[in-house]
Design an enzyme around this catalytic site. Structure first.
Site, PDB file in Angstrom:
ATOM      1  N   HIS A  31      -4.867  -7.729   2.158  1.00 36.32           N
ATOM      2  CA  HIS A  31      -3.943  -6.861   2.887  1.00 36.32           C
ATOM      3  C   HIS A  31      -3.275  -7.669   3.979  1.00 36.32           C
ATOM      4  O   HIS A  31      -3.954  -8.270   4.812  1.00 36.32           O
ATOM      5  CB  HIS A  31      -4.702  -5.701   3.552  1.00 36.32           C
ATOM      6  CG  HIS A  31      -5.009  -4.573   2.648  1.00 36.32           C
ATOM      7  ND1 HIS A  31      -5.914  -3.579   2.978  1.00 36.32           N
ATOM      8  CD2 HIS A  31      -4.538  -4.260   1.410  1.00 36.32           C
ATOM      9  CE1 HIS A  31      -5.976  -2.713   1.992  1.00 36.32           C
ATOM     10  NE2 HIS A  31      -5.161  -3.100   1.028  1.00 36.32           N
TER      11      HIS A  31
ATOM     12  N   HIS B 170      -8.267  -6.608  10.083  1.00 35.88           N
ATOM     13  CA  HIS B 170      -9.699  -6.681  10.381  1.00 35.88           C
ATOM     14  C   HIS B 170     -10.124  -8.118  10.709  1.00 35.88           C
ATOM     15  O   HIS B 170     -10.943  -8.345  11.603  1.00 35.88           O
ATOM     16  CB  HIS B 170     -10.510  -6.126   9.214  1.00 35.88           C
ATOM     17  CG  HIS B 170     -10.203  -4.698   8.906  1.00 35.88           C
ATOM     18  ND1 HIS B 170     -10.447  -3.676   9.795  1.00 35.88           N
ATOM     19  CD2 HIS B 170      -9.634  -4.116   7.818  1.00 35.88           C
ATOM     20  CE1 HIS B 170     -10.049  -2.519   9.266  1.00 35.88           C
ATOM     21  NE2 HIS B 170      -9.550  -2.764   8.066  1.00 35.88           N
TER      22      HIS B 170
ATOM     23  N   HIS C 260       0.862  -1.181   0.000  1.00 34.71           N
ATOM     24  CA  HIS C 260       0.000   0.000   0.000  1.00 34.71           C
ATOM     25  C   HIS C 260       0.899   1.231   0.000  1.00 34.71           C
ATOM     26  O   HIS C 260       1.881   1.289   0.727  1.00 34.71           O
ATOM     27  CB  HIS C 260      -0.875  -0.037   1.256  1.00 34.71           C
ATOM     28  CG  HIS C 260      -1.994   0.963   1.249  1.00 34.71           C
ATOM     29  ND1 HIS C 260      -1.797   2.287   1.524  1.00 34.71           N
ATOM     30  CD2 HIS C 260      -3.313   0.820   1.023  1.00 34.71           C
ATOM     31  CE1 HIS C 260      -2.962   2.921   1.463  1.00 34.71           C
ATOM     32  NE2 HIS C 260      -3.905   2.052   1.164  1.00 34.71           N
TER      33      HIS C 260
ATOM     34  N   GLU D 225     -15.257   0.480  12.084  1.00 37.18           N
ATOM     35  CA  GLU D 225     -15.073   1.267  10.866  1.00 37.18           C
ATOM     36  C   GLU D 225     -16.301   1.220   9.965  1.00 37.18           C
ATOM     37  O   GLU D 225     -16.474   2.083   9.107  1.00 37.18           O
ATOM     38  CB  GLU D 225     -13.812   0.806  10.130  1.00 37.18           C
ATOM     39  CG  GLU D 225     -12.550   1.023  10.978  1.00 37.18           C
ATOM     40  CD  GLU D 225     -11.252   0.882  10.196  1.00 37.18           C
ATOM     41  OE1 GLU D 225     -11.306   0.661   8.971  1.00 37.18           O
ATOM     42  OE2 GLU D 225     -10.184   0.995  10.825  1.00 37.18           O
TER      43      GLU D 225
ATOM     44  N   ARG E  51      -1.528  -2.705  13.175  1.00 41.53           N
ATOM     45  CA  ARG E  51      -1.185  -1.949  11.962  1.00 41.53           C
ATOM     46  C   ARG E  51       0.261  -1.489  11.965  1.00 41.53           C
ATOM     47  O   ARG E  51       0.609  -0.553  11.261  1.00 41.53           O
ATOM     48  CB  ARG E  51      -2.159  -0.796  11.746  1.00 41.53           C
ATOM     49  CG  ARG E  51      -3.499  -1.321  11.241  1.00 41.53           C
ATOM     50  CD  ARG E  51      -4.482  -0.230  10.882  1.00 41.53           C
ATOM     51  NE  ARG E  51      -5.338  -0.656   9.785  1.00 41.53           N
ATOM     52  CZ  ARG E  51      -6.589  -0.239   9.567  1.00 41.53           C
ATOM     53  NH1 ARG E  51      -7.150   0.625  10.375  1.00 41.53           N
ATOM     54  NH2 ARG E  51      -7.275  -0.672   8.537  1.00 41.53           N
TER      55      ARG E  51
ATOM     56  N   GLU F 293       0.556  -3.828   4.328  1.00 39.29           N
ATOM     57  CA  GLU F 293      -0.010  -2.538   4.723  1.00 39.29           C
ATOM     58  C   GLU F 293       0.416  -2.252   6.152  1.00 39.29           C
ATOM     59  O   GLU F 293       0.344  -3.111   7.017  1.00 39.29           O
ATOM     60  CB  GLU F 293      -1.540  -2.581   4.620  1.00 39.29           C
ATOM     61  CG  GLU F 293      -2.207  -1.244   4.821  1.00 39.29           C
ATOM     62  CD  GLU F 293      -3.722  -1.330   4.703  1.00 39.29           C
ATOM     63  OE1 GLU F 293      -4.291  -0.637   3.871  1.00 39.29           O
ATOM     64  OE2 GLU F 293      -4.338  -2.105   5.473  1.00 39.29           O
TER      65      GLU F 293
ATOM     66  N   GLU G 203     -13.949  -4.602   0.500  1.00 41.05           N
ATOM     67  CA  GLU G 203     -13.107  -4.992   1.635  1.00 41.05           C
ATOM     68  C   GLU G 203     -13.916  -4.884   2.923  1.00 41.05           C
ATOM     69  O   GLU G 203     -14.296  -3.778   3.320  1.00 41.05           O
ATOM     70  CB  GLU G 203     -11.901  -4.039   1.721  1.00 41.05           C
ATOM     71  CG  GLU G 203     -10.981  -4.343   2.898  1.00 41.05           C
ATOM     72  CD  GLU G 203      -9.884  -3.291   3.089  1.00 41.05           C
ATOM     73  OE1 GLU G 203      -9.929  -2.229   2.431  1.00 41.05           O
ATOM     74  OE2 GLU G 203      -8.986  -3.531   3.915  1.00 41.05           O
TER      75      GLU G 203
ATOM     76  N   ASP H 261      -8.405  -8.316   4.749  1.00 41.70           N
ATOM     77  CA  ASP H 261      -7.336  -7.581   5.437  1.00 41.70           C
ATOM     78  C   ASP H 261      -7.118  -8.276   6.773  1.00 41.70           C
ATOM     79  O   ASP H 261      -8.034  -8.384   7.594  1.00 41.70           O
ATOM     80  CB  ASP H 261      -7.776  -6.125   5.641  1.00 41.70           C
ATOM     81  CG  ASP H 261      -6.711  -5.267   6.321  1.00 41.70           C
ATOM     82  OD1 ASP H 261      -6.114  -5.734   7.319  1.00 41.70           O
ATOM     83  OD2 ASP H 261      -6.474  -4.144   5.865  1.00 41.70           O
TER      84      ASP H 261
END
Lengths: 282, 282, 282, 282
Positions: free
Chosen positions: C203, C180, C7, C150, C209, C238, C144, C177
């Site tokens: 991802h 998540h 990313h 979120e 993160r 990412e 996604e 991802d």
């Protein structure tokens, strides 16, 4: 015994002058804090040469071994003590800090039965004599539990502690190995929990003895629990990639456990160091 | 071979009438879909009794074994084939679906060297004869890779597949065991990835052969990958709690690996079943 | 969409000429197979410049976005479709292969209630229109799922598949991802199992993160299940180290999640690549 | 605060007489050592009834809460202190041992920026006043870090310790939660390592707040590190299965996170208790 080191088997199984020089040069290249020297044949070692080599390169070291069959403490404790005394003298002459490993018996020693009282008594008495001799030389003296196939005597952290308490020597310590813990302990960290303040040295070895990080060991759990017990001892990477055939039998390594020694050094070593740093063990 | 079963070692190591009756009654009690019967001495089995017992209780079964030393396929392929034929006949007479296990050799067979071409050729030829005989009896025929200490011949999923492809028999299958995978595979699921469509049976055995869920096996990874390859075969819980001494040597079990058989049944069994259901494997 | 990419947030959050040139040069330096371009303000992008830049450097790319509040498909489907059409046109003009991300709504969109039928109907209808437009441009179009904080609309792999089936467009795909999934799925691999053949992009993002390999994600499980379903899509690293404040709110990143971007590139990137290679995904 | 307990949300979100009686009866039925009572509206609680109910059933308890928006300590420290004093009084009147939870702010409090010095100063000063009042009532007073989406103020173990050291009150403690740790910490056990002797209470909550054992939390790592730091505090199971809609918003639970409350009690509870016993925490 502190910092991050490596078992010399990464580079040589023969601690002769040539093997020693190569191993030390590689240990320096990879910025190791110490080397673990496999003392397979103590009498053959040129201790003075090793001592100078290590000192010149500012490399600390410990020695490790397994006993030859005639010197297994469970059956031949007196011969075993003599063997250990020679190994301890060499260890001291080389300027090493400790002798450890399967100091209580042979790799592959199995009677087919659980350990008997007499076997454990023999082992304890002989370890006591060796530990006293080690103390007189200013050395620490360790015992490494190994898995059920390599010995029937001491397979777990708690069994190691029980043996040390039975001996009652203050210079003895537990030396764990993640490869064996992965087979023997109830949760890979249980051995660390059981050994706790007795734990002064640990082999960081992957579940298949190949490249650390590429097997089934739960490294976060291992390092987190080491951090939690405030471990200050030596972290020694070990991998048995490309063993010579004569060593393979005891270790039962029948195929290359990693693509190459380079893979271990280029992938496995940074993996372990990053994890050790993450948990502030380095 | 589908659903959730258990190795009879949970309840008996003697498949005589008494042992069989007890094991089947317990399997019914715990709502097992099948039993894995240890066929240690095929000639001693009263196949007719077993067949009636299983049928009456609506219990499916498969048989498993390791070969006695004189019948190891690598060295005595002809004797081995004769032994396997007897075992296959008993398996068929008992109404079982398959014979599997270390059908290629002995538990503890190690020459001290990697397998030679001649050894593997002997094994392949003999397995081919046994597989053909199995087919004539309507049976599937499996091979179980075991860890480096229990054999030098076949330790991993990919080695099993290579052997099956070398034999070329369509009724052969790979029989994995999580205990061995935890030691031998690069990631506990790698053996499943390598065996894939050849995989029809798996032992769910904890890292110390004790209570499932209380060791180092990564069960989520195991079950998730089984689900991902769309596994439809048999899931067989195995634990070697409280082995009789005469069996312990081959398996190198020197201490109770669980507090009790009850702990395995009351904690380990629900743990495995819940996980298998979570991943829709049951 | 195949191979290993990254990313662009590793290097820039502004896809202007300067940001784009820096990001592409870095992607080349680190031998990425593709870039994921954050298309936050599609109208501001100089697509011709990007197209030439990517082509000159032989760098493949996909675009991703989240919708601004006025264009959330659940509430303003028509505005949303217009926004997506512009983004798709830019994506095509840049020579990218797909548009993906939270293409169905906003990062931070939550009504305080489970998604209603009307919301899901609006989303499905609008996604259908966007997907048709994407197809006319030769583009794939992804959705996604993101975690519960979120969005309240699509949090899991199975919800993504349900939405794609509701839409019925063959050029749509699931974009997972790991960050998540670690929060939402029952076992980190469950989303992969549920998405399966719909999964074309993932991802690789650590649990906080930060630096991949230094968090709680079970990477062996993730990669093993990707291998098991025969995943052939794009693997995109990412990490949201050092976000600009105006981006931090949506992502709720309040502290540096890694010591530095260098740590991510020097430790996290080799970790992920080694694991991907171990499972033969590269 | 010791032993194994449960958050009352398993059985009720309304601590009125009916809810309290049902929750206590269930806690007795499941042999809980203590209950965690959600003190959402302290003024509405009939403390005398609760006190008698708990005493009669020999059930220990602690209280927990998050602050309503007007009482967030970062912005309205004085109002916040008043609110906390009322809650502390009720806690004492009910015979509970401690007040804990997000005692420093609201669940969902986010400014969009990292915490400012002024915010942290306000929080510290107000917590200091509340802690002093708690001490005067003989109560312990905890703070629970929650994930980045639920607050921007305190997300990790080390931030909690920093706050407690800033306040300097000896009756304050860290209250961790595995659900939040799984998102925020570098390794799920890092928060435990950082909190160490400050840690007196921990929520055992799965990664999706569903059935413990069926998510992504590494429970062996969690329990092993708790054992390693010699944790003696309270272990409280928490699951947010079937929240009432008015609670769901703050917690962002949009779908049932478990098949049923029964699944949590019949599968998740034994899973956690077995693990806690395995590591000798019970």
């Amino acid at each position: 015994m502190e910092g991050f080191g490596v078992h010399t088997s990464m580079w040589t199984m023969s601690w002769d002058k040539k093997g020693a020089e190569y191993a030390v040069s590689q240990a320096v290249r990879y910025q190791m804090d110490f080397l673990e020297i496999a003392l397979l044949k103590p009498l053959d070692v040129d201790a003075e040469h090793s001592q100078r080599l290590l000192e010149k390169n500012n490399m600390r070291a410990i020695c490790s071994l397994g006993l030859p069959e005639g010197a297994w403490l469970s059956k031949n404790p007196d011969t075993g003590v003599e063997f250990l005394k020679v190994a301890l003298e060499k260890t001291a002459q080389m300027g090493c800090e400790a002798l450890s490993g399967v100091t209580y018996g042979g790799i592959g020693e199995r009677t087919g039965f659980p350990p008997t009282e007499m076997e454990l008594d023999n082992v304890a008495r002989a370890l006591g004599e060796a530990a006293a001799y080690a103390r007189s030389l200013g050395l620490l003296f360790g015992i490494e539990p190994v898995n059920r196939y390599e010995t029937h005597l001491i397979n777990t952290g708690w069994q190691s502690v029980a043996m040390i308490e039975k001996v009652g020597a203050h210079n003895m310590f537990v030396h764990l190995d993640t490869y064996h813990m992965n087979i023997e302990e109830k949760g890979v960290a249980q051995g660390i929990l059981d050994a706790r303040e007795h734990l002064k040295y640990i082999h960081l070895s992957e579940s298949d003895r190949g490249t650390p990080g590429a097997g089934t060991c739960d490294w976060d759990e291992i390092f987190a629990v080491l951090a939690a017990i405030d471990f200050k001892g030596g972290l020694a990477m070990e991998s048995f990639v490309n063993m010579p055939p004569e060593i393979a039998y005891g270790l039962s390594v029948w195929r290359p456990v990693a693509a190459s020694a380079d893979e271990v050094m280029e992938n496995g070593l940074p993996f372990l160091r990053n994890k050790a740093r993450q948990y502030q063990l380095l």
